[in-house]
Design a protein around this motif. Structure first.
Motif, PDB file in Angstrom:
ATOM      1  N   LEU A 183      15.284   8.814   1.277  1.00 16.52           N
ATOM      2  CA  LEU A 183      14.222   9.467   2.058  1.00 16.52           C
ATOM      3  C   LEU A 183      12.859   9.445   1.378  1.00 16.52           C
ATOM      4  O   LEU A 183      11.832   9.564   2.030  1.00 16.52           O
ATOM      5  CB  LEU A 183      14.576  10.947   2.245  1.00 16.52           C
ATOM      6  N   TYR A 184      12.870   9.348   0.032  1.00 18.37           N
ATOM      7  CA  TYR A 184      11.618   9.353  -0.720  1.00 18.37           C
ATOM      8  C   TYR A 184      10.832   8.056  -0.568  1.00 18.37           C
ATOM      9  O   TYR A 184       9.700   7.960  -1.013  1.00 18.37           O
ATOM     10  CB  TYR A 184      11.883   9.610  -2.208  1.00 18.37           C
ATOM     11  N   TYR A 185      11.486   7.034   0.020  1.00 13.87           N
ATOM     12  CA  TYR A 185      10.806   5.750   0.207  1.00 13.87           C
ATOM     13  C   TYR A 185      10.642   5.484   1.705  1.00 13.87           C
ATOM     14  O   TYR A 185      11.357   6.048   2.537  1.00 13.87           O
ATOM     15  CB  TYR A 185      11.602   4.644  -0.488  1.00 13.87           C
ATOM     16  N   ALA A 186       9.694   4.576   2.018  1.00 12.52           N
ATOM     17  CA  ALA A 186       9.332   4.348   3.421  1.00 12.52           C
ATOM     18  C   ALA A 186      10.528   3.877   4.248  1.00 12.52           C
ATOM     19  O   ALA A 186      11.300   3.021   3.826  1.00 12.52           O
ATOM     20  CB  ALA A 186       8.204   3.327   3.489  1.00 12.52           C
ATOM     21  N   HIS A 187      10.678   4.482   5.413  1.00 15.87           N
ATOM     22  CA  HIS A 187      11.719   4.100   6.358  1.00 15.87           C
ATOM     23  C   HIS A 187      11.247   4.490   7.761  1.00 15.87           C
ATOM     24  O   HIS A 187      10.285   5.233   7.900  1.00 15.87           O
ATOM     25  CB  HIS A 187      13.036   4.804   6.022  1.00 15.87           C
ATOM     26  N   GLU A 188      11.936   3.963   8.774  1.00 19.27           N
ATOM     27  CA  GLU A 188      11.538   4.299  10.149  1.00 19.27           C
ATOM     28  C   GLU A 188      12.299   5.500  10.645  1.00 19.27           C
ATOM     29  O   GLU A 188      13.494   5.653  10.366  1.00 19.27           O
ATOM     30  CB  GLU A 188      11.759   3.091  11.060  1.00 19.27           C
ATOM     31  N   ARG A 189      11.606   6.348  11.404  1.00 15.95           N
ATOM     32  CA  ARG A 189      12.214   7.596  11.815  1.00 15.95           C
ATOM     33  C   ARG A 189      11.518   8.101  13.078  1.00 15.95           C
ATOM     34  O   ARG A 189      10.332   7.865  13.268  1.00 15.95           O
ATOM     35  CB  ARG A 189      12.032   8.600  10.670  1.00 15.95           C
ATOM     36  N   SER A 190      12.288   8.792  13.909  1.00 14.76           N
ATOM     37  CA  SER A 190      11.690   9.395  15.094  1.00 14.76           C
ATOM     38  C   SER A 190      11.083  10.740  14.691  1.00 14.76           C
ATOM     39  O   SER A 190      11.775  11.609  14.156  1.00 14.76           O
ATOM     40  CB  SER A 190      12.780   9.586  16.155  1.00 14.76           C
ATOM     41  N   VAL A 191       9.778  10.898  14.916  1.00 13.30           N
ATOM     42  CA  VAL A 191       9.096  12.115  14.468  1.00 13.30           C
ATOM     43  C   VAL A 191       8.270  12.754  15.590  1.00 13.30           C
ATOM     44  O   VAL A 191       7.976  12.110  16.592  1.00 13.30           O
ATOM     45  CB  VAL A 191       8.139  11.819  13.283  1.00 13.30           C
ATOM     46  N   VAL A 192       7.932  14.011  15.387  1.00 11.40           N
ATOM     47  CA  VAL A 192       6.916  14.651  16.221  1.00 11.40           C
ATOM     48  C   VAL A 192       5.795  15.135  15.308  1.00 11.40           C
ATOM     49  O   VAL A 192       6.042  15.504  14.168  1.00 11.40           O
ATOM     50  CB  VAL A 192       7.460  15.866  17.026  1.00 11.40           C
ATOM     51  N   ASN A 193       4.582  15.093  15.842  1.00 15.12           N
ATOM     52  CA  ASN A 193       3.432  15.541  15.072  1.00 15.12           C
ATOM     53  C   ASN A 193       3.199  17.021  15.376  1.00 15.12           C
ATOM     54  O   ASN A 193       2.898  17.396  16.498  1.00 15.12           O
ATOM     55  CB  ASN A 193       2.214  14.696  15.476  1.00 15.12           C
ATOM     56  N   ARG A 194       3.400  17.868  14.356  1.00 14.72           N
ATOM     57  CA  ARG A 194       3.263  19.318  14.554  1.00 14.72           C
ATOM     58  C   ARG A 194       2.207  19.829  13.573  1.00 14.72           C
ATOM     59  O   ARG A 194       2.402  19.712  12.375  1.00 14.72           O
ATOM     60  CB  ARG A 194       4.625  19.956  14.277  1.00 14.72           C
ATOM     61  N   ASP A 195       1.122  20.347  14.039  1.00 20.40           N
ATOM     62  CA  ASP A 195       0.003  20.799  13.187  1.00 20.40           C
ATOM     63  C   ASP A 195      -0.402  19.736  12.172  1.00 20.40           C
ATOM     64  O   ASP A 195      -0.678  20.045  11.014  1.00 20.40           O
ATOM     65  CB  ASP A 195       0.369  22.072  12.394  1.00 20.40           C
ATOM     66  N   GLY A 196      -0.384  18.480  12.575  1.00 24.29           N
ATOM     67  CA  GLY A 196      -0.802  17.424  11.650  1.00 24.29           C
ATOM     68  C   GLY A 196       0.286  16.990  10.686  1.00 24.29           C
ATOM     69  O   GLY A 196       0.065  16.108   9.861  1.00 24.29           O
ATOM     70  N   MET A 197       1.469  17.628  10.749  1.00 20.22           N
ATOM     71  CA  MET A 197       2.568  17.231   9.867  1.00 20.22           C
ATOM     72  C   MET A 197       3.628  16.491  10.693  1.00 20.22           C
ATOM     73  O   MET A 197       3.893  16.846  11.835  1.00 20.22           O
ATOM     74  CB  MET A 197       3.176  18.456   9.190  1.00 20.22           C
ATOM     75  N   LEU A 198       4.237  15.458  10.096  1.00 19.96           N
ATOM     76  CA  LEU A 198       5.221  14.656  10.816  1.00 19.96           C
ATOM     77  C   LEU A 198       6.634  15.171  10.546  1.00 19.96           C
ATOM     78  O   LEU A 198       7.182  14.973   9.466  1.00 19.96           O
ATOM     79  CB  LEU A 198       5.120  13.187  10.368  1.00 19.96           C
ATOM     80  N   PHE A 199       7.217  15.846  11.537  1.00 19.01           N
ATOM     81  CA  PHE A 199       8.573  16.367  11.373  1.00 19.01           C
ATOM     82  C   PHE A 199       9.584  15.431  12.017  1.00 19.01           C
ATOM     83  O   PHE A 199       9.382  14.977  13.149  1.00 19.01           O
ATOM     84  CB  PHE A 199       8.693  17.751  12.008  1.00 19.01           C
ATOM     85  N   ALA A 200      10.668  15.138  11.295  1.00 22.76           N
ATOM     86  CA  ALA A 200      11.713  14.293  11.850  1.00 22.76           C
ATOM     87  C   ALA A 200      12.440  15.053  12.955  1.00 22.76           C
ATOM     88  O   ALA A 200      12.730  16.237  12.811  1.00 22.76           O
ATOM     89  CB  ALA A 200      12.697  13.914  10.752  1.00 22.76           C
ATOM     90  N   VAL A 201      12.735  14.363  14.033  1.00 21.71           N
ATOM     91  CA  VAL A 201      13.529  14.981  15.091  1.00 21.71           C
ATOM     92  C   VAL A 201      14.977  15.000  14.602  1.00 21.71           C
ATOM     93  O   VAL A 201      15.492  14.007  14.093  1.00 21.71           O
ATOM     94  CB  VAL A 201      13.407  14.177  16.406  1.00 21.71           C
ATOM     95  N   HIS A 202      15.626  16.151  14.747  1.00 26.75           N
ATOM     96  CA  HIS A 202      16.875  16.393  14.046  1.00 26.75           C
ATOM     97  C   HIS A 202      17.589  17.471  14.829  1.00 26.75           C
ATOM     98  O   HIS A 202      16.947  18.200  15.591  1.00 26.75           O
ATOM     99  CB  HIS A 202      16.483  16.896  12.635  1.00 26.75           C
ATOM    100  N   GLU A 203      18.888  17.629  14.665  1.00 29.83           N
ATOM    101  CA  GLU A 203      19.588  18.651  15.454  1.00 29.83           C
ATOM    102  C   GLU A 203      19.041  20.063  15.191  1.00 29.83           C
ATOM    103  O   GLU A 203      19.120  20.936  16.043  1.00 29.83           O
ATOM    104  CB  GLU A 203      21.097  18.614  15.165  1.00 29.83           C
ATOM    105  N   HIS A 204      18.470  20.298  13.983  1.00 26.04           N
ATOM    106  CA  HIS A 204      17.919  21.619  13.680  1.00 26.04           C
ATOM    107  C   HIS A 204      16.426  21.697  13.955  1.00 26.04           C
ATOM    108  O   HIS A 204      15.791  22.680  13.654  1.00 26.04           O
ATOM    109  CB  HIS A 204      18.192  21.984  12.221  1.00 26.04           C
ATOM    110  N   LEU A 205      15.869  20.594  14.469  1.00 28.99           N
ATOM    111  CA  LEU A 205      14.444  20.606  14.776  1.00 28.99           C
ATOM    112  C   LEU A 205      14.240  19.932  16.126  1.00 28.99           C
ATOM    113  O   LEU A 205      13.838  18.782  16.210  1.00 28.99           O
ATOM    114  CB  LEU A 205      13.647  19.891  13.677  1.00 28.99           C
ATOM    115  N   PRO A 206      14.576  20.652  17.197  1.00 34.67           N
ATOM    116  CA  PRO A 206      14.478  20.042  18.512  1.00 34.67           C
ATOM    117  C   PRO A 206      13.013  19.834  18.918  1.00 34.67           C
ATOM    118  O   PRO A 206      12.126  20.531  18.436  1.00 34.67           O
ATOM    119  CB  PRO A 206      15.165  21.056  19.425  1.00 34.67           C
ATOM    120  N   VAL A 207      12.808  18.861  19.803  1.00 35.57           N
ATOM    121  CA  VAL A 207      11.471  18.583  20.321  1.00 35.57           C
ATOM    122  C   VAL A 207      11.034  19.744  21.211  1.00 35.57           C
ATOM    123  O   VAL A 207      11.818  20.252  22.017  1.00 35.57           O
ATOM    124  CB  VAL A 207      11.502  17.272  21.142  1.00 35.57           C
TER     125      VAL A 207
END
Lengths: 413, 312
Positions: free
Chosen positions: B218-242
């Motif tokens: 995870l510490y290195y670049a990889h592709e991931r589905s994210v949402v932009n929340r307050d300027g921060m990129l959060f990964a979409v995850h079962e504990h972080l629903p859209v």
């Protein structure tokens, strides 16, 4: 190593934290989110400008009161050098925290308010820094903007400080006129003081020679820990771990173990990256020896021809840091020196040092923030050198055994 | 007067310094050995993040060829990245280390703590950590916290005292002179120990590069589905629903810090090696926590408040 450790010193409201904030800001050492955070706090409070002291005054109580309570450590670098800055409190009440920051510093930035002159707290801090072996003192005569950048005012303070530091034996003293609030002579040379032809503060900090451990002392390795694996994988390994306090130890060297005075030979030195031919400060190593002796934590390895003092009696200057009880000769304390912890009793209280006059006054006890000459007797022998020769070998702390608080800072004289 | 802040000029760029790194390594090893020599039951708080992996690496070096003489403690929020748990288990097996897990899920089930409405389990970690310390009667906990991370951490001693409630009192810390650490405690009290106090994020990465230390991918670049929340990129995850109105998208990201999945955000990045990460940090304009941590944004003194209660 091209690293300089700096501690600030001086009285309350002389602008220490603002100076450090200005140094970080003007040297472009700040991140956007750190700036946004302090801008937000400043504007919420209704400040007319961004309060740069908020960069190091990170505790809520500090921000509420606009003071520094405890040391904040900041790390920054310029293309020329790395810096660790310990921003320390000015209140007398928090002198213990100031000493914490100064004990490892190479250079102290003593601040004085150009309008107020050299107050007792600035003297106390300059004295403490000098006693603690801080090599370089820089007096920043701050708030020059509030005295119309007056050269006369600056010269008066400079003379006063130079006289005082000559008396306390400070070796390298520099005086710079600054305005931390406006940035004059902090990173950028000030156009407001054409009469000053010295360097701005940052240029001075970049060029001061960095302290190296005193080289005149022979090898000193206080044993921290014995490594003896209880495992079927590694058998028959026994090594002695420690951080080199002085000098050089090489594989094959004959060494003396203190206090037992047994002699043996080094068969191998291990660094964190494998076997090495020699160890010097600040390396953390383990050494393997030719003979199996009873060597344990608190013992010391050195060369037979250059040894520290081994004694149960030591003469020291102590700065007392306990608000609730005085240092008194009837008390016993725990003493921690290198990797040895023992119990100590105060045999004799020689004198107390008057901060202003530097006179040695007779004393029966030491109150908080007082400095005095003390003779200690310890339950087991300590192996030490004078603090002047080596900070690790000559520094110790006193601990109150009922509260476990660190109550005294001592330097072997 | 500095009425506003000038952001047009870049920050000064420091160079690598081999001796500096060796001195930091020596200091950390010294601290580890001191505390192990003086404490009855030390342990290493291990989150699986880069700093605690560096700590584990240093602990292994400090006591080699013996095994690490203390257990690892992991407070498992139940919202972990699987890559982190996998590496945790691999490393503990390799080093033959003992692992103690404090489970936040169990603590919720038993009623010790309640699941927060926000879904962020960061805050409820603290009681679980304190319970784990008590259960195992741990007297000293090593942590990978660094002073350059955050302003409350900048104030903390290397050896930091905690009372019998696990609380930090920033107004009355013990003086700490030279490298003479006072680790004395009474029953019920404990110390937290931070051997990486003087390291910066850049030092950590230089060390990871020099020692070739394995980190979660995870510490290195990889592709991931994210949402932009307050300027921060959060990964979409079962504990972080859209959330309604949010549009997830695929981005090339890496994590600068790793905590709980619900409070740690990623940053846009193309860095696939330690060397590339170092280049990125050299030019970044945000601190690592500022760029990635939702838990610090709660208030200006969020970290201090959590630390007072016993958080790391």
């Amino acid at each position: 190593m091209n690293m300089l450790r700096i501690a600030t010193a001086g009285s309350v409201d002389d602008g220490k934290s603002t100076l450090i904030g200005r140094l970080l800001y003007d040297s472009k050492s700040l991140f956007d989110d750190q700036l946004s955070a302090i801008e937000a706090v400043s504007s919420a409070r209704g400040d007319d400008y961004t309060d740069l002291s908020l960069l190091t005054d990170g505790l809520r109580a500090e921000r509420e009161q606009g003071i520094t309570i405890d040391v904040a450590y900041r790390y920054f670098s310029t293309p020329r050098r790395k810096f660790i800055v310990a921003d320390t409190p000015g209140h007398t009440q928090y002198t213990r925290n100031m000493i914490t920051g100064a004990s490892t510093a190479d250079l102290a930035l003593v601040l004085a308010d150009a309008r107020k002159g050299l107050v007792e707290q600035s003297r106390r801090h300059a004295l403490l820094c000098t006693l603690l072996g801080v090599r370089h003192l820089v007096l920043c005569v701050n708030k020059m903007d509030l005295v119309d950048f007056s050269q006369a005012q600056f010269e008066e303070l400079r003379a006063e400080f130079t006289d005082y530091t000559a008396e306390i034996g400070a070796r390298d003293v520099t005086v710079i006129p600054v305005s931390a609030l406006r940035g004059d002579n902090v990173v950028h040379p000030s156009p407001n003081m054409p009469w000053y032809d010295g360097p701005a503060l940052l240029a001075h900090l970049e060029n001061v020679p960095a302290t190296s451990v005193t080289d005149s002392l022979g090898a000193r390795l206080p044993v921290q820990y014995v490594i003896r694996p209880q495992s079927t994988r590694v058998t028959d390994h026994r090594s002695y771990a420690g951080q080199m306090a002085a000098g050089v130890l090489r594989t094959g060297d004959e060494v003396l173990v203190l206090p037992s005075r047994a002699t043996t030979r080094i068969t191998r030195i291990n660094s964190p990256s494998g076997s090495v031919p020699e160890a010097r400060p600040p390396m953390s190593v383990t050494v393997e020896l030719a003979d199996e002796f009873d060597i344990s934590r608190g013992d010391l390895l050195c060369h037979p021809h250059d040894t520290p003092v081994v004694s149960q009696e030591l003469q020291a200057l102590v700065c007392w840091m306990n608000e609730s009880q005085v240092l008194d000769p009837t008390q016993k304390y725990a003493v921690k020196h290198t990797t040895r912890t023992a119990r100590a009793m105060v045999r004799q209280l020689g004198y107390r040092l008057d901060i202003n006059t530097l006179r040695e006054e007779p004393a029966k006890s030491l109150a908080v923030n007082e400095i005095g000459s003390v003779r200690l007797r310890t339950t087991v022998p300590l192996t030490f050198d004078s603090y002047r020769r080596n900070r690790t070998m000559g520094g110790f702390i006193l601990i109150d055994e009922s509260t476990n608080r660190t109550v005294g800072a001592g330097i072997v004289t | 007067m500095p009425t506003s802040v000038d952001r047009d000029t870049p920050r000064a760029i420091p160079a690598v310094d081999v001796e500096h790194l060796a001195a930091l390594e020596a200091e950390a090893i010294f601290i580890l050995r001191e505390v192990v020599a003086e404490s009855e039951r030390p342990a290493l708080l291990f989150s699986g993040g880069k700093d605690s992996i560096v700590m584990l690496h240093l602990a292994q070096k400090a006591f080699a060829p013996a095994r690490i003489p203390f257990p690892l403690v992991h407070v498992d929020t139940g919202h972990n990245f699987t890559e982190v748990l996998e590496l945790r288990d691999k490393l503990t097996a390799e080093l033959e280390a003992q692992l103690i897990v404090g489970s936040v899920q169990e603590a919720i089930d038993s009623g010790l703590v309640a699941e927060p409405d926000s879904g962020m389990r960061n805050a409820i970690q603290t009681p679980v950590l304190l319970q784990t310390i008590e259960r195992h009667r741990l007297t000293a906990l090593f942590g990978g916290a660094r002073r350059d991370e955050e302003k409350a951490r900048a104030k903390e001693r290397v050896v930091s005292f905690r009372d019998d409630f696990g609380q930090w009192n920033p107004k009355s810390q013990r003086p700490e002179l030279w490298s003479l650490y006072n680790s004395r405690i009474r029953p019920g009290e404990s110390i937290r120990v931070f051997p990486l106090s003087n390291w910066t994020e850049l030092d950590i990465w230089h060390y990871i590069q020099r020692e070739d230390i394995e980190l979660p991918a995870l510490y290195y670049a990889h592709e991931r589905s994210v949402v932009n929340r307050d300027g921060m990129l959060f990964a979409v995850h079962e504990h972080l629903p859209v959330r309604p109105g949010e549009e997830p998208y695929i981005a090339q990201v890496r994590y600068r810090t790793i905590g709980d999945t619900s409070c740690t955000a990623a940053v846009g990045s193309g860095a696939t090696t330690a060397a590339a990460v170092i280049q990125e940090i050299l030019t970044t304009r945000l601190t690592e926590r500022g760029a990635t941590r939702g838990d610090d944004r709660v208030s200006d003194s969020a970290m201090e408040d959590r630390k007072r209660e016993g958080y790391f």
